[in-house]
Motif scaffolding. Structure first.
Motif, short mmCIF file in Angstrom:
data_model
loop_
_atom_site.label_atom_id
_atom_site.label_comp_id
_atom_site.label_asym_id
_atom_site.label_seq_id
_atom_site.Cartn_x
_atom_site.Cartn_y
_atom_site.Cartn_z
N LEU A 7 1.46 0.31 21.04
CA LEU A 7 0.77 0.39 22.34
C LEU A 7 -0.24 1.54 22.37
N LYS A 8 0.12 2.65 21.73
CA LYS A 8 -0.83 3.76 21.64
C LYS A 8 -2.08 3.33 20.90
N GLN A 9 -1.88 2.56 19.83
CA GLN A 9 -3.01 2.06 19.07
C GLN A 9 -3.83 1.09 19.89
N LEU A 10 -3.13 0.26 20.67
CA LEU A 10 -3.81 -0.69 21.55
C LEU A 10 -4.70 0.05 22.55
N ILE A 11 -4.15 1.08 23.17
CA ILE A 11 -4.91 1.87 24.15
C ILE A 11 -6.10 2.55 23.48
N GLU A 12 -5.86 3.10 22.29
CA GLU A 12 -6.94 3.77 21.55
C GLU A 12 -8.05 2.78 21.20
N ASN A 13 -7.63 1.59 20.73
CA ASN A 13 -8.62 0.56 20.40
C ASN A 13 -9.41 0.14 21.64
N GLY A 14 -8.69 0.06 22.76
CA GLY A 14 -9.36 -0.31 24.01
C GLY A 14 -10.40 0.71 24.42
N GLU A 15 -10.05 2.00 24.27
CA GLU A 15 -10.99 3.05 24.62
C GLU A 15 -12.22 3.02 23.71
N GLU A 16 -11.96 2.78 22.42
CA GLU A 16 -13.09 2.70 21.48
C GLU A 16 -13.99 1.51 21.84
N ARG A 17 -13.34 0.39 22.20
CA ARG A 17 -14.11 -0.79 22.56
C ARG A 17 -14.94 -0.54 23.82
N LYS A 18 -14.36 0.16 24.79
CA LYS A 18 -15.07 0.47 26.02
C LYS A 18 -16.27 1.37 25.74
N GLN A 19 -16.08 2.36 24.88
CA GLN A 19 -17.18 3.26 24.53
C GLN A 19 -18.30 2.49 23.83
N LEU A 20 -17.90 1.57 22.93
CA LEU A 20 -18.89 0.77 22.22
C LEU A 20 -19.69 -0.11 23.18
N LEU A 21 -18.96 -0.77 24.09
CA LEU A 21 -19.64 -1.63 25.06
C LEU A 21 -20.55 -0.83 25.99
N ALA A 22 -20.06 0.33 26.41
CA ALA A 22 -20.85 1.19 27.29
C ALA A 22 -22.16 1.59 26.60
N GLN A 23 -22.07 1.92 25.31
CA GLN A 23 -23.27 2.30 24.56
C GLN A 23 -24.20 1.10 24.39
N GLN A 24 -23.61 -0.07 24.11
CA GLN A 24 -24.42 -1.28 23.96
C GLN A 24 -25.13 -1.63 25.27
N ILE A 25 -24.42 -1.48 26.38
CA ILE A 25 -25.03 -1.76 27.68
C ILE A 25 -26.17 -0.79 27.96
N SER A 26 -25.94 0.49 27.62
CA SER A 26 -26.98 1.49 27.81
C SER A 26 -28.22 1.15 26.99
N ASP A 27 -27.99 0.76 25.73
CA ASP A 27 -29.12 0.39 24.86
C ASP A 27 -29.85 -0.84 25.40
N ILE A 82 -5.41 -4.78 28.73
CA ILE A 82 -4.48 -3.80 28.17
C ILE A 82 -3.30 -3.58 29.10
N GLU A 83 -3.56 -3.45 30.39
CA GLU A 83 -2.48 -3.25 31.36
C GLU A 83 -1.49 -4.42 31.34
N LYS A 84 -2.01 -5.62 31.24
CA LYS A 84 -1.15 -6.81 31.18
C LYS A 84 -0.26 -6.78 29.95
N GLU A 85 -0.84 -6.40 28.81
CA GLU A 85 -0.08 -6.32 27.58
C GLU A 85 0.97 -5.21 27.64
N LEU A 86 0.61 -4.09 28.23
CA LEU A 86 1.55 -2.98 28.36
C LEU A 86 2.78 -3.39 29.16
N LYS A 87 2.57 -4.11 30.23
CA LYS A 87 3.69 -4.52 31.09
C LYS A 87 4.64 -5.48 30.39
N THR A 88 4.12 -6.23 29.42
CA THR A 88 5.00 -7.15 28.68
C THR A 88 5.93 -6.40 27.74
#
Length: 206
Positions: A7-27, A82-88
Motif C-alpha cells: 500500500l505504501k508503494q501504491l500511494i507512492e506510485n499514485g503521488e508520482e503519477r499525480k506529479q507527472l500528470l500535473a506537469q503534463q497538464i502544465s506543459d 487509491i482510497e478505494k483500494e486502501l479500504k479493501t
C-alpha cells in the motif's frame, strides 16, 4: 508487513503519477496558450490578406485542449482509486499491525521486568536509607543532645544531616545533588538522554 509495504508503494506510485500528470497538464496549457496566440495571429493575417485561416492550428488546439481535459480527469480520479483500494485492505492491515504488536510484546515485557527490578531495588535502598537516617538521629540525640546543652553548644539540627529532599521537584545543583530520582531526571530520560546534572555527578558518591 507485505500488505502495508504494498500500500505504501501504491500511494507512492499514485503521488508520482499525480506529479507527472500535473506537469503534463502544465506543459499542455503552455502549448495551448502558444497555439491560441498563433491562431489569433494567423486569423488576423488572414483578414488582412484576404485569405482563409489555417485550419491546422485550430485542429491542433482542439486536440491539446481535449488532452488537457482527459488528463485533468485522470488526475482527479487518482485519489479516489487509491482510497478505494486502501479500504479493501483494511482487514489485512489490521492483521499485520496486531501481529507486529504481538511480536514486540515479549521484548517490552522483558524490559519492563528489568525496570521493575531496578525500581524495587531503588525503593529497597530508600527503605534502608530511611532506617539508617532514623537510627542516626536517635543515636546522635542520645549521645550528644544533653551534652550540647551542658557545654553550651547550639543544638545541631540532624534533619539536614545526610538529607535527601523527598519533596524536591528536581535536582538543584552540583553542590546539592543527591541520589534520589526526580521528575526532571525522568523527563530527560523519557526524551532519550540522561539529565546533564545527573551525568556530571555519576561518580559523586564513589
Amino acid at each position: 508487513m507485505e500488505t502495508v509495504n504494498e500500500l505504501k508503494q501504491l500511494i507512492e506510485n499514485g503521488e508520482e503519477r499525480k506529479q507527472l500528470l500535473a506537469q503534463q497538464i502544465s506543459d499542455l496549457n503552455d502549448e495551448a496558450n502558444s497555439l491560441s496566440e498563433a491562431q489569433q495571429e494567423d486569423f488576423n493575417k488572414a483578414i488582412l490578406n484576404g485569405k482563409e485561416p489555417n485550419e491546422e492550428l485550430a485542429s491542433r488546439l482542439e486536440n491539446v485542449q481535449r488532452d488537457i481535459i482527459i488528463k485533468q480527469g485522470h488526475l482527479q480520479q487518482i485519489d479516489g482509486v487509491i482510497e478505494k483500494e486502501l479500504k479493501t485492505k483494511k482487514h489485512e492491515v489490521d492483521i499485520e499491525r496486531r501481529n507486529f504488536v504481538n511480536e514486540k510484546d515479549e521484548i517490552f515485557r522483558n524490559h519492563f521486568d528489568k525496570m521493575n527490578e531496578l525500581k524495587l531495588a531503588y525503593l529497597e535502598t530508600l527503605v534502608d536509607y530511611s532506617k539508617m537516617k532514623r537510627k542516626y538521629e536517635s543515636e546522635y540525640s542520645k549521645t550528644f543532645r544533653e551534652m550540647e546543652e551542658k557545654v553550651g553548644l547550639r543544638n545541631r539540627d540532624t534533619y539536614y544531616d545526610f538529607h535527601l529532599g523527598l519533596n524536591q521537584t528536581g535536582q538543584l545543583d552540583d553542590e546539592r545533588y543527591n541520589p534520589m530520582i526526580y521528575r526532571d531526571e525522568i523527563k530527560e530520560a523519557w526524551h532519550g538522554k540522561i539529565h546533564p546534572l545527573t551525568e556530571r555527578n555519576r561518580n559523586k558518591f564513589k
